[in-house]
Scaffold this active site. Structure first.
Site, PDB file in Angstrom:
ATOM      1  N   SER A   1      -2.509  -0.641  -5.775  1.00 33.46           N
ATOM      2  CA  SER A   1      -3.394  -1.209  -6.734  1.00 33.46           C
ATOM      3  C   SER A   1      -3.511  -0.228  -7.724  1.00 33.46           C
ATOM      4  O   SER A   1      -4.305  -0.185  -8.281  1.00 33.46           O
ATOM      5  CB  SER A   1      -4.552  -1.624  -6.195  1.00 33.46           C
ATOM      6  OG  SER A   1      -5.208  -0.566  -5.307  1.00 33.46           O
TER       7      SER A   1
ATOM      8  N   CYS B   1      -5.372   3.561   9.709  1.00 39.37           N
ATOM      9  CA  CYS B   1      -5.918   4.778   9.940  1.00 39.37           C
ATOM     10  C   CYS B   1      -7.332   4.709  10.010  1.00 39.37           C
ATOM     11  O   CYS B   1      -8.131   5.876   9.627  1.00 39.37           O
ATOM     12  CB  CYS B   1      -5.524   5.770   8.578  1.00 39.37           C
ATOM     13  SG  CYS B   1      -5.826   4.741   6.965  1.00 39.37           S
TER      14      CYS B   1
ATOM     15  N   ASN C   1      -3.002  -6.227  -6.267  1.00 42.19           N
ATOM     16  CA  ASN C   1      -3.810  -6.135  -5.014  1.00 42.19           C
ATOM     17  C   ASN C   1      -2.920  -6.683  -3.925  1.00 42.19           C
ATOM     18  O   ASN C   1      -2.442  -7.805  -4.019  1.00 42.19           O
ATOM     19  CB  ASN C   1      -5.147  -7.054  -5.165  1.00 42.19           C
ATOM     20  CG  ASN C   1      -6.040  -7.041  -3.866  1.00 42.19           C
ATOM     21  OD1 ASN C   1      -5.558  -6.880  -2.637  1.00 42.19           O
ATOM     22  ND2 ASN C   1      -7.290  -7.354  -4.126  1.00 42.19           N
ATOM     23  N   ALA C   2      -2.607  -5.846  -2.860  1.00 45.79           N
ATOM     24  CA  ALA C   2      -1.704  -6.174  -1.909  1.00 45.79           C
ATOM     25  C   ALA C   2      -2.258  -7.567  -1.213  1.00 45.79           C
ATOM     26  O   ALA C   2      -1.292  -8.294  -0.655  1.00 45.79           O
ATOM     27  CB  ALA C   2      -1.363  -5.172  -0.993  1.00 45.79           C
TER      28      ALA C   2
ATOM     29  N   PHE D   1       0.696  -1.134   0.025  1.00 46.85           N
ATOM     30  CA  PHE D   1       0.107   0.080   0.035  1.00 46.85           C
ATOM     31  C   PHE D   1       0.882   1.127  -0.011  1.00 46.85           C
ATOM     32  O   PHE D   1       0.726   2.111   0.951  1.00 46.85           O
ATOM     33  CB  PHE D   1      -0.938   0.083   1.048  1.00 46.85           C
ATOM     34  CG  PHE D   1      -1.609  -1.287   1.410  1.00 46.85           C
ATOM     35  CD1 PHE D   1      -2.872  -1.329   0.807  1.00 46.85           C
ATOM     36  CD2 PHE D   1      -1.289  -2.115   2.313  1.00 46.85           C
ATOM     37  CE1 PHE D   1      -3.830  -2.709   1.013  1.00 46.85           C
ATOM     38  CE2 PHE D   1      -2.088  -3.413   2.376  1.00 46.85           C
ATOM     39  CZ  PHE D   1      -3.399  -3.682   1.564  1.00 46.85           C
TER      40      PHE D   1
HETATM   41  N1  SAH Z   1       1.783   4.472   2.790  1.00 48.63           N
HETATM   42  C1  SAH Z   1       1.227   5.528   1.873  1.00 48.63           C
HETATM   43  C2  SAH Z   1      -0.340   5.627   2.158  1.00 48.63           C
HETATM   44  C3  SAH Z   1      -1.046   4.700   1.856  1.00 48.63           C
HETATM   45  S1  SAH Z   1      -2.640   5.122   1.382  1.00 48.63           S
HETATM   46  C4  SAH Z   1       2.074   6.952   2.087  1.00 48.63           C
HETATM   47  O1  SAH Z   1       2.455   6.970   3.271  1.00 48.63           O
HETATM   48  O2  SAH Z   1       1.832   7.418   1.313  1.00 48.63           O
HETATM   49  C5  SAH Z   1      -3.379   3.583   0.884  1.00 48.63           C
HETATM   50  C6  SAH Z   1      -2.932   3.089  -0.421  1.00 48.63           C
HETATM   51  O3  SAH Z   1      -3.572   1.752  -0.593  1.00 48.63           O
HETATM   52  C7  SAH Z   1      -3.650   3.839  -1.571  1.00 48.63           C
HETATM   53  O4  SAH Z   1      -2.386   4.243  -2.344  1.00 48.63           O
HETATM   54  C8  SAH Z   1      -4.489   3.219  -2.375  1.00 48.63           C
HETATM   55  O5  SAH Z   1      -4.363   2.949  -3.893  1.00 48.63           O
HETATM   56  C9  SAH Z   1      -4.105   1.637  -1.842  1.00 48.63           C
HETATM   57  N2  SAH Z   1      -4.998   0.528  -1.929  1.00 48.63           N
HETATM   58  C10 SAH Z   1      -6.017   0.358  -1.579  1.00 48.63           C
HETATM   59  N3  SAH Z   1      -6.615  -0.940  -1.666  1.00 48.63           N
HETATM   60  C11 SAH Z   1      -5.523  -1.649  -2.134  1.00 48.63           C
HETATM   61  C12 SAH Z   1      -5.349  -3.088  -2.223  1.00 48.63           C
HETATM   62  N4  SAH Z   1      -6.164  -3.947  -2.292  1.00 48.63           N
HETATM   63  N5  SAH Z   1      -4.050  -3.390  -2.852  1.00 48.63           N
HETATM   64  C13 SAH Z   1      -3.142  -2.367  -2.996  1.00 48.63           C
HETATM   65  N6  SAH Z   1      -3.193  -1.122  -2.904  1.00 48.63           N
HETATM   66  C14 SAH Z   1      -4.093  -0.852  -2.342  1.00 48.63           C
END
Ligand code: SAH
Length: 414
Positions: free
Chosen positions: A271, A357, A296-297, A241
């Site tokens: 994603s 969060c 997708n993580a 993410f």
């Molecule tokens: N760590 C980042 C903030 C993350 S916000 C920072 O410090 O800037 C959450 C992120 O998760 C977003 O970029 C969103 O695109 C991503 N996201 C949401 N669902 C996801 C999933 N299932 N798999 C991968 N990424 C995802």
């Protein structure tokens, strides 16, 4: 002694009279009162105007203070002062200047930080972030949207010597305007000419485009956690993410004032393709090339752990899983799965940086779910640091909504 006449009878100003429950709630110093706790609201024979300042009275008519009124939100009033307010724009300007002064003492190693955090800065409905010479603001309530208040916000930010902005942009969330019954509005420049710039956090450089991206652009609340994570991270690192690479770049570069980065490789996963494109640009800005994977993580972690992939450092910073209280159980299951997979993949001595969060997931809930994951992963973990949002996102005691970010840094023993 004759009783004083109720303020409602004496003043032709807008007022709201609270139920006992509403008045008791205000005594806890939480600034919100719900519509169901208002027994009477009037100005003359009409309701208070949307976004107006109202005098707040207890059930017996005693004056409790002044609040911002919303005609549509379930949160009907948000307290703004324990006294009278004659000039809201002037009060807003004064509070913005106080918020800037507060940051001056607390913020270091960055030109990107939150200047105004709504209730936590006694300015309910206003969020202002500084990105070097670009200021990005969000207006969330009818009162802050009123023309004279908007003017005061822009003028104050523009004239503040501390900031010297070249542009002020407004980021609009269409859904919030709809809920507040405000007319639709496009995001855009409110003042000046500049909407994109470059910022530095802990010595790491980032592009900022005020009219693109999520939230107000970057996740400034994680800024101090980036530096903390960089301090412990080592070896092969995975930032799940990763958005525009906040953690990943800090892991790869180290934070200013620390010894050099100890990571040998860093992979970021998200994603969102646009987020990764920006992450790549940010890496290039710092003279680096990192691996970015669009996936997708959840799936990726499942796949990697099944394939026995190993890491020395994993960062988990997913989006808020619990948007409402009803989502809590599902959210906890989501956090547990992610943390469990990550723990299984970490080598002995590895570092897990795990975040939530979701405001509805409290600190104890989150620690509990991470502990459950450790049990199921058959691992012993030690808590190195339990952290929250950066200091420019103040937590106001008695307003739990201002405390929403958890960031645990753990070491895997075996
Ligand atoms: N760590 C980042 C903030 C993350 S916000 C920072 O410090 O800037 C959450 C992120 O998760 C977003 O970029 C969103 O695109 C991503 N996201 C949401 N669902 C996801 C999933 N299932 N798999 C991968 N990424 C995802």
């Amino acid at each position: 002694m004759p009783k004083k006449p109720a303020a409602s009878a004496k003043h032709a100003e807008p007022f709201v009279k609270l139920s006992t429950r509403g008045a008791t709630r205000l005594q806890t110093r939480h600034p919100w009162v719900y519509r169901s706790d208002i027994v009477e609201s009037a100005v003359g024979s009409k309701s208070p105007a949307p976004g107006s300042v109202v005098r707040v009275l207890d059930p017996r008519g005693k004056f409790l203070g002044s609040a911002l009124y919303s005609s549509s939100s379930q949160i009907a009033i948000r307290m703004i002062s324990h006294g009278s307010v004659d000039d809201l724009p002037a009060l807003v300007a004064e509070r913005i200047r106080a918020a800037i002064a507060y940051r001056k003492e607390l913020v270091s190693d960055t030109d990107a930080y939150r200047i105004v955090f709504s209730e936590a800065d006694f300015l309910p409905g206003l969020i202002v972030d500084r990105y070097n010479d670009v200021i990005s603001l969000q207006i969330l309530t009818q009162a802050m949207d009123a023309k004279p208040v908007r003017q005061a916000i822009v003028d104050t930010l523009r004239q503040e010597a501390e900031l010297r902005p070249a542009g002020i942009v407004e980021r609009v969330e269409a859904r919030i305007r709809e809920l507040e019954q405000l007319p639709p509005l496009a995001s855009g420049l409110l003042w000046g000419e500049k909407s994109s710039t470059e910022v530095r956090m802990n010595g790491v450089r980032f592009h900022y485009d005020g009219l693109e991206g999520q939230k107000t652009g970057a996740f400034l609340d994680q800024r101090e956690n980036y530096a903390a994570a960089a301090q412990y991270a080592h070896g092969e690192a995975l930032d799940a993410f990763c958005y525009q690479g906040g953690f990943a770049l800090h892991l790869a570069l180290g934070a200013a004032g620390q010894t050099a980065a100890k990571c040998t490789s860093v992979t970021g996963v998200d994603s969102s393709r646009p987020a990764l494109e920006m992450a790549e640009k940010n890496a290039a800005l710092n003279g680096r090339e990192l691996e970015w994977i669009e996936a997708n993580a959840f799936d990726l972690l499942r796949e990697y752990s099944a394939a026995n992939r190993r890491y020395d450092t994993i960062v988990l910073d997913p989006p808020a899983f619990a948007k409402t209280k009803r989502d809590l159980d599902k959210a906890l299951r989501g956090y547990k799965e992610l943390n469990l997979r990550a723990m299984k993949m970490l080598r002995p001595g590895g570092i897990l940086v795990t975040c939530s969060c979701s405001f509805h997931v409290g600190a104890a809930d989150f620690l509990g779910v991470v502990a459950d994951a450790a049990r199921d992963a058959h691992k012993d973990l030690r808590l190195i640091e339990s952290r929250g949002a950066s200091k420019d996102h103040p937590i106001l005691l008695n307003v739990p909504e201002t405390s929403y970010l958890q960031c645990l840094i753990l070491s895997v023993s075996n």
